[in-house]
Each structure stands twice: as structure tokens, then as C-alpha cells.
Design a protein around this motif. Structure first.
Motif, short mmCIF file in Angstrom:
data_model
loop_
_atom_site.label_atom_id
_atom_site.label_comp_id
_atom_site.label_asym_id
_atom_site.label_seq_id
_atom_site.Cartn_x
_atom_site.Cartn_y
_atom_site.Cartn_z
N GLU A 77 -18.95 -33.73 -34.67
CA GLU A 77 -19.33 -32.66 -33.74
C GLU A 77 -18.46 -31.43 -33.94
O GLU A 77 -18.96 -30.30 -33.97
N ALA A 78 -17.16 -31.62 -34.12
CA ALA A 78 -16.25 -30.49 -34.34
C ALA A 78 -16.60 -29.77 -35.64
O ALA A 78 -16.60 -28.53 -35.69
N ALA A 79 -16.94 -30.52 -36.69
CA ALA A 79 -17.32 -29.90 -37.97
C ALA A 79 -18.61 -29.11 -37.82
O ALA A 79 -18.74 -28.01 -38.37
N LEU A 80 -19.57 -29.65 -37.07
CA LEU A 80 -20.83 -28.93 -36.85
C LEU A 80 -20.60 -27.65 -36.06
O LEU A 80 -21.16 -26.60 -36.40
N VAL A 81 -19.79 -27.71 -35.01
CA VAL A 81 -19.49 -26.52 -34.21
C VAL A 81 -18.79 -25.48 -35.08
O VAL A 81 -19.13 -24.29 -35.04
#
Length: 90
Positions: A77-81
Motif C-alpha cells: 500500500e505504501a509503494a502504491l501511494v
């Protein structure tokens, strides 16, 4: 053999009567003895008695897998954000 003891100030810690078997990435089994407060031991025993888990080992392995999955999901999720916030994002 390593022994991990978890306790709170002023509370008694009881050693689980179970030998917890942990599977590492290479499927190598190791024994891990843990100590938990009476309330945690009773909770684990209730989960097993209710048929939710085969034994204390299965319960602990489920906790480890849930934590591992949660961490992978959080990283993704952090990588996508970060990707969406990057200047090259559409």
C-alpha cells in the motif's frame, strides 16, 4: 534453544506447557519455548478448545502469518501511494 519471556511489571508469567514449532522460510522446524501471562495462556487454550485451532502451535503460527501478511500489505500500500504521488504518475 531460545526462550522468550513476555511479562508485565508485577504480573506473574506462566510458561506454556506447549512446545511451539515454528516453520522458517526453508521449512526447517525449530522449537521455541515461550512464557506468557496466565490470561494469554487461558485465551489460547479457549481458542483451541473451541476448535478454532488444532493446538497452541497452530494458533501461534496463525498469528505470525497474519502479522507477516499485514506487513506485506502495508508495504504494498505504501509503494502504491508513493507511486501515485510521484511526478510521473498519470
Amino acid at each position: 534453544m531460545h526462550c522468550l519471556e513476555f511479562g508485565h511489571a508485577g504480573r506473574a508469567v506462566t510458561r506454556l506447557a506447549y512446545s511451539i514449532m515454528i516453520v522458517c522460510e526453508r521449512h526447517h522446524m525449530v522449537s521455541l519455548n515461550i512464557a506468557v501471562p496466565d490470561s494469554a495462556r487461558e485465551f489460547i487454550e479457549r481458542q483451541v478448545a473451541a476448535g478454532r485451532f488444532q493446538d497452541a502451535t497452530a494458533y501461534i503460527l496463525a498469528l505470525v502469518e497474519a502479522d507477516r501478511s499485514r506487513r506485506v500489505r502495508d508495504e504494498l500500500e505504501a509503494a502504491l501511494v508513493n507511486g501515485l504521488r510521484s511526478p510521473s504518475a498519470p
